[in-house]
Design a protein around this motif. Structure first.
Motif, short mmCIF file in Angstrom:
data_model
loop_
_atom_site.label_atom_id
_atom_site.label_comp_id
_atom_site.label_asym_id
_atom_site.label_seq_id
_atom_site.Cartn_x
_atom_site.Cartn_y
_atom_site.Cartn_z
N TYR A 32 -1.86 7.78 8.33
CA TYR A 32 -1.22 8.70 7.43
C TYR A 32 -2.01 9.12 6.42
CZ TYR A 32 3.34 9.71 4.86
OH TYR A 32 4.31 10.29 4.38
N PRO A 33 -2.11 10.44 5.82
CA PRO A 33 -3.21 10.90 5.07
C PRO A 33 -3.45 10.19 3.72
CG PRO A 33 -1.56 12.36 5.19
CD PRO A 33 -0.91 11.39 5.99
N ASN A 34 -4.49 9.76 3.29
CA ASN A 34 -4.72 8.98 2.16
C ASN A 34 -5.16 10.20 0.81
OD1 ASN A 34 -7.32 9.75 2.77
ND2 ASN A 34 -8.11 7.71 2.78
N ALA A 35 -4.89 11.44 1.19
CA ALA A 35 -5.02 12.43 0.29
C ALA A 35 -3.81 13.32 0.45
CB ALA A 35 -6.49 13.55 0.36
N TRP A 36 -3.67 14.14 -0.73
CA TRP A 36 -2.49 15.06 -0.76
C TRP A 36 -2.45 16.05 0.43
CZ3 TRP A 36 2.07 13.92 -2.76
CH2 TRP A 36 2.04 12.95 -3.71
N THR A 37 -1.60 15.92 1.29
CA THR A 37 -1.77 16.98 2.64
C THR A 37 -0.30 17.80 2.75
OG1 THR A 37 -3.06 15.39 3.63
CG2 THR A 37 -2.08 16.86 5.10
N LEU A 38 -0.47 19.06 3.15
CA LEU A 38 0.49 20.08 3.30
C LEU A 38 1.06 19.82 4.61
CD1 LEU A 38 2.28 22.44 2.25
CD2 LEU A 38 0.39 23.90 3.30
N TYR A 39 2.44 19.68 4.88
CA TYR A 39 3.26 19.79 6.14
C TYR A 39 4.13 20.82 6.17
CZ TYR A 39 0.80 15.24 7.32
OH TYR A 39 0.15 14.39 7.31
N SER A 40 4.38 21.46 7.38
CA SER A 40 5.20 22.55 7.45
C SER A 40 5.98 22.31 8.70
CB SER A 40 4.33 23.99 7.61
OG SER A 40 5.11 24.95 7.65
N TYR A 41 7.40 22.86 8.45
CA TYR A 41 8.43 23.02 9.70
C TYR A 41 9.03 24.31 9.71
CZ TYR A 41 12.62 22.37 12.52
OH TYR A 41 13.35 22.49 13.51
N THR A 42 9.01 25.03 10.62
CA THR A 42 9.67 26.30 10.68
C THR A 42 10.79 26.17 11.58
OG1 THR A 42 7.73 27.71 10.85
CG2 THR A 42 9.50 28.89 11.66
N LYS A 46 0.68 -1.36 0.09
CA LYS A 46 0.21 0.06 -0.03
C LYS A 46 0.66 1.40 -0.04
CE LYS A 46 1.41 -1.94 3.74
NZ LYS A 46 2.65 -2.45 3.79
N LEU A 47 0.34 2.42 -0.08
CA LEU A 47 0.70 3.87 0.14
C LEU A 47 0.84 4.37 1.55
CD1 LEU A 47 0.53 6.36 -2.52
CD2 LEU A 47 0.46 3.78 -2.97
N LEU A 48 1.75 5.54 1.65
CA LEU A 48 2.09 6.19 2.82
C LEU A 48 0.91 7.23 3.20
CD1 LEU A 48 4.65 7.47 4.56
CD2 LEU A 48 5.44 5.54 3.19
N SER A 49 1.08 7.84 4.39
CA SER A 49 0.14 8.98 4.89
C SER A 49 0.52 9.56 6.14
CB SER A 49 -1.08 8.50 4.82
OG SER A 49 -1.61 8.08 6.08
N ARG A 54 1.21 11.97 0.75
CA ARG A 54 0.10 11.18 0.65
C ARG A 54 0.51 9.68 0.66
NH1 ARG A 54 -4.47 10.69 -3.55
NH2 ARG A 54 -4.75 8.63 -2.38
N THR A 55 -0.72 8.60 0.83
CA THR A 55 -0.67 7.30 0.69
C THR A 55 -1.78 6.97 0.01
OG1 THR A 55 -0.43 5.21 1.91
CG2 THR A 55 -1.94 6.63 2.89
N VAL A 56 -2.12 5.59 -0.19
CA VAL A 56 -2.93 5.14 -1.13
C VAL A 56 -4.55 5.34 -0.51
CG1 VAL A 56 -1.54 3.29 -1.90
CG2 VAL A 56 -2.88 2.93 0.31
N SER A 57 -5.45 5.38 -1.26
CA SER A 57 -6.87 5.70 -0.46
C SER A 57 -7.41 4.88 0.28
CB SER A 57 -7.62 5.85 -2.21
OG SER A 57 -7.31 6.55 -3.04
#
Length: 294
Positions: free
Chosen positions: A161-171, A4-7, A111-114
């Motif tokens: 792990y998100p299964n749709a494209w998700t934005l991550y941020s680090y300052t 499968k895919l990541l999230s 993202r990972t798989v659906s």
């Protein structure tokens, strides 16, 4: 075993500030990354049949999903075949050298798989040794990439792990001055592989490092004013090694009352009492702060 895919499930941020882009990568062509200064190393316990990160596999080609932006295959991916059998996966993708200061913002989508059935994990790590950064050695080694910026799904929960494209941020924080760094994505999964209980397929897209401009945070991270309130001479202290290209003071009506290219001790005795704004522009960014003239 069908894998499968990541999230991800960490910090999601909407970036609405003006910023100077330091580096960006849309991963349009994986084979061109080396020319752009990207490197990779697979330090899994055993190297599998697909040892490297690779070009994303879109739905039209039988893959699990399309990219976040650009052509449908315009993302990088990593999967369970990084290792063989059931072992620890530690597969790295490292950026070119980029000079970072406190307040810089690193962003990417993943993202990972659906319908994820296997747990994945992704780390974002930073080395502060620039071009001299030592690569990790062994499945648990991190080399010079000792700063753990983000750890996505460290508990290895299949549905975390998100299964749709998700934005991550680090300052970025904790740097004493402008520092040459390298930034790494680490696909890190214990009990992974085609026979393992974890690991599937993840995608990463639209990686960017940006420096906020015209912001109080940039000023606070790099400069300080004293005394404030001030009667005669306003002093500027630099926390990081930066060159001031331009400095200006404006009043509350936006009228410029002082301008210089590098002055760090300013005679403000002739200014009327009130609130003023000082703006400093450097090659690393621009910041604004407020002071009071007594």
């Amino acid at each position: 075993m069908v894998k499968k895919l990541l999230s991800f499930s960490f910090l999601l941020v909407s970036l609405t500030f003006q910023a100077q882009n330091l580096i960006s990568e849309g991963f349009d062509t994986y084979t061109n990354l080396a020319t752009a200064g990207w490197t990779s190393t697979n330090q899994s316990t055993v190297v599998g049949t697909n040892p490297d990160w690779f070009q994303g596999n879109p739905t039209a080609s039988g893959g699990p999903f399309d990219s976040y932006a650009g052509a449908t295959n315009s993302y990088v991916a990593c999967n369970y075949n990084s290792t063989a059998g059931a072992n620890t996966i530690s597969n790295w993708l490292m950026s070119p050298v980029v000079s970072l200061v406190n307040g810089d913002v690193i962003t990417f989508y993943t993202r990972t798989v659906s319908s994820p059935a296997y747990a994945d994990r992704l780390q974002l790590r930073i080395s502060t040794n620039g071009a001299a950064s030592a690569n990790p050695v062994g499945a648990t080694g991190v080399g010079d990439y000792t700063t753990l910026a983000l750890d996505v799904n460290p508990s290895l929960v299949a549905t975390s792990y998100p299964n749709a494209w998700t934005l991550y941020s680090y300052t970025v924080s904790g740097l004493p001055t402008a520092t040459n760094c390298k930034i790494a994505f680490r696909y890190f999964v214990t009990n992974g592989g085609p026979s393992g209980a974890n690991s599937d397929y993840i995608g990463v897209d639209s990686f960017s490092v940006d420096r906020p401009l015209s912001s109080d945070s940039f000023f606070k991270n790099n400069f300080s004013l004293y005394p404030n309130p001030v009667s005669n001479v306003l002093n500027i202290s630099m926390k990081n090694e930066m060159t001031i290209n331009n400095l200006s003071i404006t009043d509350l009506n936006g009228r410029m009352v002082f301008s210089s290219d590098s002055n760090t001790s300013i005679d403000v005795s002739n200014l009327s009492s009130g609130v003023y704004f000082i703006s400093i522009e450097t090659n690393e960014g621009k910041g604004t702060a407020k002071f009071v003239k007594k």
